[in-house]
Motif scaffolding. Structure first.
Motif, short mmCIF file in Angstrom:
data_model
loop_
_atom_site.label_atom_id
_atom_site.label_comp_id
_atom_site.label_asym_id
_atom_site.label_seq_id
_atom_site.Cartn_x
_atom_site.Cartn_y
_atom_site.Cartn_z
N LYS A 10 14.58 -3.66 -2.23
CA LYS A 10 15.94 -3.99 -1.80
C LYS A 10 16.39 -3.08 -0.66
CE LYS A 10 20.61 -4.75 -3.55
NZ LYS A 10 21.51 -4.70 -4.74
N ALA A 11 16.06 -1.78 -0.77
CA ALA A 11 16.45 -0.85 0.30
C ALA A 11 15.73 -1.19 1.61
CB ALA A 11 16.14 0.57 -0.12
N THR A 12 14.45 -1.56 1.52
CA THR A 12 13.71 -1.92 2.73
C THR A 12 14.26 -3.19 3.35
OG1 THR A 12 11.73 -0.94 1.74
CG2 THR A 12 11.41 -2.36 3.64
N LEU A 13 14.61 -4.18 2.54
CA LEU A 13 15.19 -5.42 3.06
C LEU A 13 16.55 -5.15 3.70
CD1 LEU A 13 15.07 -8.49 3.38
CD2 LEU A 13 16.04 -8.70 1.09
N THR A 14 17.33 -4.26 3.10
CA THR A 14 18.64 -3.92 3.68
C THR A 14 18.47 -3.27 5.04
OG1 THR A 14 19.54 -3.60 1.45
CG2 THR A 14 20.77 -2.64 3.28
N GLU A 15 17.52 -2.37 5.17
CA GLU A 15 17.26 -1.74 6.47
C GLU A 15 16.82 -2.77 7.51
OE1 GLU A 15 14.41 1.28 5.82
OE2 GLU A 15 15.72 2.54 4.59
N ALA A 16 15.99 -3.71 7.07
CA ALA A 16 15.53 -4.75 8.00
C ALA A 16 16.68 -5.62 8.47
CB ALA A 16 14.45 -5.59 7.33
N LEU A 17 17.60 -5.97 7.57
CA LEU A 17 18.74 -6.80 7.95
C LEU A 17 19.68 -6.08 8.91
CD1 LEU A 17 19.57 -8.40 4.48
CD2 LEU A 17 18.45 -9.50 6.40
N VAL A 18 19.91 -4.80 8.66
CA VAL A 18 20.75 -4.02 9.59
C VAL A 18 20.09 -3.93 10.95
CG1 VAL A 18 21.76 -1.75 10.02
CG2 VAL A 18 21.86 -2.73 7.73
N GLN A 19 18.77 -3.77 10.96
CA GLN A 19 18.04 -3.69 12.22
C GLN A 19 18.13 -5.00 13.00
OE1 GLN A 19 16.59 -0.90 13.22
NE2 GLN A 19 15.69 -1.69 15.12
N ILE A 20 18.10 -6.13 12.29
CA ILE A 20 18.18 -7.43 12.95
C ILE A 20 19.55 -7.66 13.56
CG2 ILE A 20 18.19 -9.92 12.49
CD1 ILE A 20 15.94 -9.41 10.48
N LEU A 21 20.62 -7.28 12.84
CA LEU A 21 21.98 -7.52 13.33
C LEU A 21 22.41 -6.52 14.39
CD1 LEU A 21 23.92 -8.44 10.07
CD2 LEU A 21 23.24 -9.96 11.90
N SER A 22 21.75 -5.37 14.46
CA SER A 22 22.14 -4.37 15.46
C SER A 22 21.70 -4.84 16.86
CB SER A 22 21.49 -3.02 15.15
OG SER A 22 21.90 -2.57 13.87
N PRO A 23 22.59 -4.75 17.85
CA PRO A 23 22.23 -5.21 19.21
C PRO A 23 21.07 -4.40 19.77
CG PRO A 23 24.60 -4.91 18.99
CD PRO A 23 23.99 -4.31 17.77
N LYS A 24 20.16 -5.10 20.46
CA LYS A 24 19.01 -4.44 21.08
C LYS A 24 19.33 -3.94 22.49
CE LYS A 24 16.89 -5.81 17.42
NZ LYS A 24 18.01 -6.56 16.85
N ARG A 25 20.50 -4.27 22.98
CA ARG A 25 20.92 -3.81 24.30
C ARG A 25 22.41 -3.52 24.26
NH1 ARG A 25 23.53 -8.17 26.60
NH2 ARG A 25 23.05 -10.22 25.71
N ARG A 26 22.89 -2.90 25.30
CA ARG A 26 24.31 -2.55 25.36
C ARG A 26 25.16 -3.80 25.51
NH1 ARG A 26 27.71 -2.25 29.39
NH2 ARG A 26 26.01 -2.58 30.89
N VAL A 27 26.20 -3.89 24.70
CA VAL A 27 27.14 -5.01 24.76
C VAL A 27 28.53 -4.44 25.04
CG1 VAL A 27 28.13 -6.99 23.58
CG2 VAL A 27 25.74 -6.37 23.17
N GLY A 87 0.78 -1.22 0.00
CA GLY A 87 0.00 0.00 0.00
C GLY A 87 0.81 1.27 0.00
N LYS A 88 2.13 1.18 0.08
CA LYS A 88 2.96 2.38 0.08
C LYS A 88 3.00 3.00 -1.31
CE LYS A 88 7.56 4.07 1.31
NZ LYS A 88 8.90 3.73 1.81
N VAL A 89 2.89 4.31 -1.38
CA VAL A 89 2.85 5.03 -2.66
C VAL A 89 4.27 5.39 -3.05
CG1 VAL A 89 1.98 7.04 -3.87
CG2 VAL A 89 0.56 5.91 -2.15
N LEU A 90 4.63 5.04 -4.28
CA LEU A 90 5.96 5.34 -4.81
C LEU A 90 5.88 6.51 -5.79
CD1 LEU A 90 7.48 1.83 -5.58
CD2 LEU A 90 7.80 3.24 -3.56
N GLY A 91 6.95 7.26 -5.85
CA GLY A 91 7.07 8.30 -6.85
C GLY A 91 7.43 7.72 -8.20
N THR A 92 7.33 8.53 -9.23
CA THR A 92 7.63 8.04 -10.58
C THR A 92 9.09 7.66 -10.72
OG1 THR A 92 5.91 9.52 -11.39
CG2 THR A 92 7.42 8.61 -13.03
N PHE A 93 9.97 8.34 -9.99
CA PHE A 93 11.40 8.09 -10.13
C PHE A 93 11.87 6.92 -9.27
CE2 PHE A 93 10.89 12.73 -10.79
CZ PHE A 93 11.14 12.73 -12.16
N LYS A 114 14.34 -1.29 -6.43
CA LYS A 114 15.21 -0.54 -5.52
C LYS A 114 14.54 -0.31 -4.17
CE LYS A 114 18.00 1.94 -8.95
NZ LYS A 114 18.39 3.27 -9.47
N THR A 115 13.23 -0.05 -4.20
CA THR A 115 12.52 0.18 -2.94
C THR A 115 12.50 -1.08 -2.08
OG1 THR A 115 11.14 1.82 -4.06
CG2 THR A 115 10.36 0.97 -1.94
#
Length: 609
Positions: free
Chosen positions: A365-382, A351-357, A362-363
């Motif tokens: 792939k960019a969303t999946l990349t953000e999700a992967l970085v979020q998963i690997l980032s620690p949720k607490r201090r290490v 349902g997300k609206v994309l621009g013509t450009f 790309k959208t």
């Protein structure tokens, strides 16, 4: 039936809420936001917390979240339909408010909510009353199949050949005579030639006289000792001994190859650097350098393109998601985890609206990349060094326990972590609790001797031999470290398969009795789907075999053999996704300095190439 229904924005503003009881549901909703929505795990719309079952739906166009909560013991068949109907009703009214210039919700939604809930409950009751009728044979697809439809055809020629029959008969001379149809003259001639060749071959074989077997000559065989080329003899053994009395006395001095390691591991561990394929990055740069095609229509269309008019749907994203899923599996991500990641991206972008450009590929792939970085980032201090100093200020040792399957490198990486700790002026006691594997204690003795040669009196070994209770040895080692003012205790446990219940019960006992500050699971980066099974069963065994109401499960991961996988780094994603715990250490080699900290951006960059 329903305990809670809440509508709030992704920014945290509650737009509307219904609550049937006085119970406080904010911890459950916060757990849903923290463990699912923020961690990009929205592929599955069900979430359980305590005695509640929560179902949710995302509206990516207006950035809204719809959450319904009810008791887990109930089985409500209308919840999915109810969520969709409420979503459509609220969305239309909310859209009208925004188009009218009102940014504060100024309409009564309680009446619409009650009507939708009543209709869904009546629908569920009507569905329950309708008996399920078995499908007749005439309604099935099998009844529509005929013999002709099951014959595979590829053009008219194949269909003609499939019905042609060539009659053959064998005459006494061995030659096959055929009576082909007129249009199969060429095929019949080839078959006749093949039959003639076979007949001639059989005639030649019958003419050859049988070979008489040769009588083997009887020779006496005497076993002779093997003489190695560079082995020498027993008289040369003294020449192979290079150790003298002087060398034996100075054996514990720092070896030349270890002098270079001193002082290299002070402070925090350096981040991991992953080498990825350069060709893929060059191709991406070429794609970025290519100018976008010009669009006709003047200035108005340009501004219209900036606003955007294209809404993403699951059908439009499915080809891109399938390619990304295959790519992740090829990079050693577990298949189940890859499917969940793609489903999460699909639900987030639906349902997300994309621009013509903006392109779909790309959208996504960019969303999946953000999700992967979020998963690997620690949720607490290490920060293990800080935790060790905090425990030292309380006059107690900081205890770390290492567990995992056989052969993943627990003892080796324990020695690397020990070297890092003593480089930072922390004294270490290694507890040899692997009382099962032959040579386990001797391996730790060798590591302790080498580490003590570099940092004298900073590392010690506590051992009681083989066949003893590992939990008891760990308890005695912790008590000895507290009496001797040793800063850190590293507990080495025996390797065990995740399906071995007696050994898993013994591991749970060790952790329950000694209550270490940190339980680290040691896993190798070579595994794919097996990583999921190992972590799930280790965590489940620690929870099941512990008598505590709040069992101590895995706190972090040590990822070993990372230098053997090139850019196939998917095991890091699989392990972190399953437990939600961070990867604390990464083993990258065979020396004491081959210990790194995980760099989420570098790993994801290598994973997406």
């Amino acid at each position: 039936m329903l305990d809670l229904f809440s509508i709030f924005s992704k920014g945290g503003i509650v737009l509307w809420c219904f609550q049937s009881t006085s119970e406080i549901f904010s911890p459950s909703v916060n757990a849903l936001i923290r463990n699912v929505i923020l961690q990009e795990r929205s592929g599955n719309n069900n979430f359980s917390h305590n005695a509640l079952s929560l179902q949710y739906k995302l509206d990516n166009e207006f950035e809204l979240v719809f959450v319904v909560a009810y008791q887990r013991i109930l089985q409500l068949s209308y919840v999915d339909k109810f969520l969709n109907d409420v979503h459509l009703e609220f969305r239309d009214k909310y859209k009208n408010e925004l188009q009218g210039g009102k940014y504060i919700m100024d309409f009564d939604f309680k009446t619409s909510f009650d009507n939708i809930l009543k209709q869904c409950e009546l629908w569920a009751k009507s569905q329950a009353k309708i008996p399920k009728q078995m499908r007749t044979f005439e309604d099935s697809q099998k009844s529509k199949k005929t013999v002709a439809s099951m014959i595979e055809r590829k053009g008219e020629e194949k269909s003609k050949k499939s019905v042609k029959i060539v009659e053959t008969k064998i005459v006494p001379n061995g030659v096959v005579e055929e009576s082909p149809e007129p249009e199969d003259d060429v095929i019949a001639a080839n078959r006749a030639k093949l039959a003639q060749k076979l007949a001639n071959k059989t005639k030649k074989e019958t003419k050859k006289p049988p070979k008489s077997p040769k009588t083997p000559t009887v020779t006496e065989r005497v076993k002779k000792p093997r003489v190695w080329e560079l082995g020498g003899n027993s008289r040369d053994l003294p020449t192979l001994e290079y150790t003298t009395d002087k060398d034996a006395a100075n054996y514990e001095e720092v070896q030349p190859e270890y002098k270079e390691l001193l002082g290299t591991m002070k402070g925090a561990i350096r981040d991991l650097e992953v080498e990825s394929d350069e060709s893929s990055s060059e191709e991406e740069e070429e794609e970025q350098q290519q100018p976008s095609p010009k669009k006709s229509g003047g200035i108005f269309n340009i501004f219209k393109g900036l606003v955007g008019s294209k809404a993403l749907s699951e059908e439009s994203m499915r080809p891109v998601l399938d390619k990304l899923r295959d790519h992740l599996i090829g990079k050693n991500v577990a298949a189940d985890i890859a499917n969940k990641l793609c489903d999460s991206v699909a639900s987030k972008l639906d349902g997300k609206v994309l621009g013509t450009f903006d392109s779909v590929a790309k959208t996504v792939k960019a969303t999946l990349t953000e999700a992967l970085v979020q998963i690997l980032s620690p949720k607490r201090r290490v920060d293990i060094l800080r935790d060790c100093l905090h425990a030292k200020s309380q006059s107690r040792p900081f205890v770390m326990a290492f567990c995992g399957v056989n052969g993943v490198g627990k003892s080796t990486n324990l020695a690397k972590i020990c070297f890092w700790l003593i480089e930072n002026k922390l004294s270490v006691l290694i507890a040899a609790c692997d009382t099962f594997r032959a040579g386990a204690v001797e391996q730790l003795r060798t590591h302790v001797r080498r580490l003590d040669a570099m940092h004298p009196k900073m590392v010690h070994l506590y051992e009681k031999g083989y066949g003893k209770d590992a939990a008891g040895i760990a308890m005695e080692a912790i008590k000895f470290a507290a009496d001797a003012n040793i800063d850190v205790v590293l507990i080495d446990t025996a390797g065990r398969m995740q399906d071995n219940e007696p050994l898993m019960r013994a591991l749970a006992k060790l952790i329950k009795v000694n209550d270490p500050d940190l339980v680290l699971f040691v896993g190798e980066a070579l595994v794919g789907n097996e990583a999921v099974d190992q972590l799930v069963k280790f965590n489940q065994a620690l929870a099941d075999h512990s008598s505590s109401t709040n069992p101590h499960v895995i706190d972090g991961i040590v990822l070993t053999k990372f230098d053997t996988i090139d850019d196939k780094v998917g095991a890091a994603i699989s392990m972190t996704y399953i437990t939600g715990q961070p990867i604390v250490f990464v083993g990258t080699g065979q020396t004491y300095t081959d210990l790194k900290a995980l760099n989420a951006n570098a790993v994801v960059h290598a994973l997406m190439k």
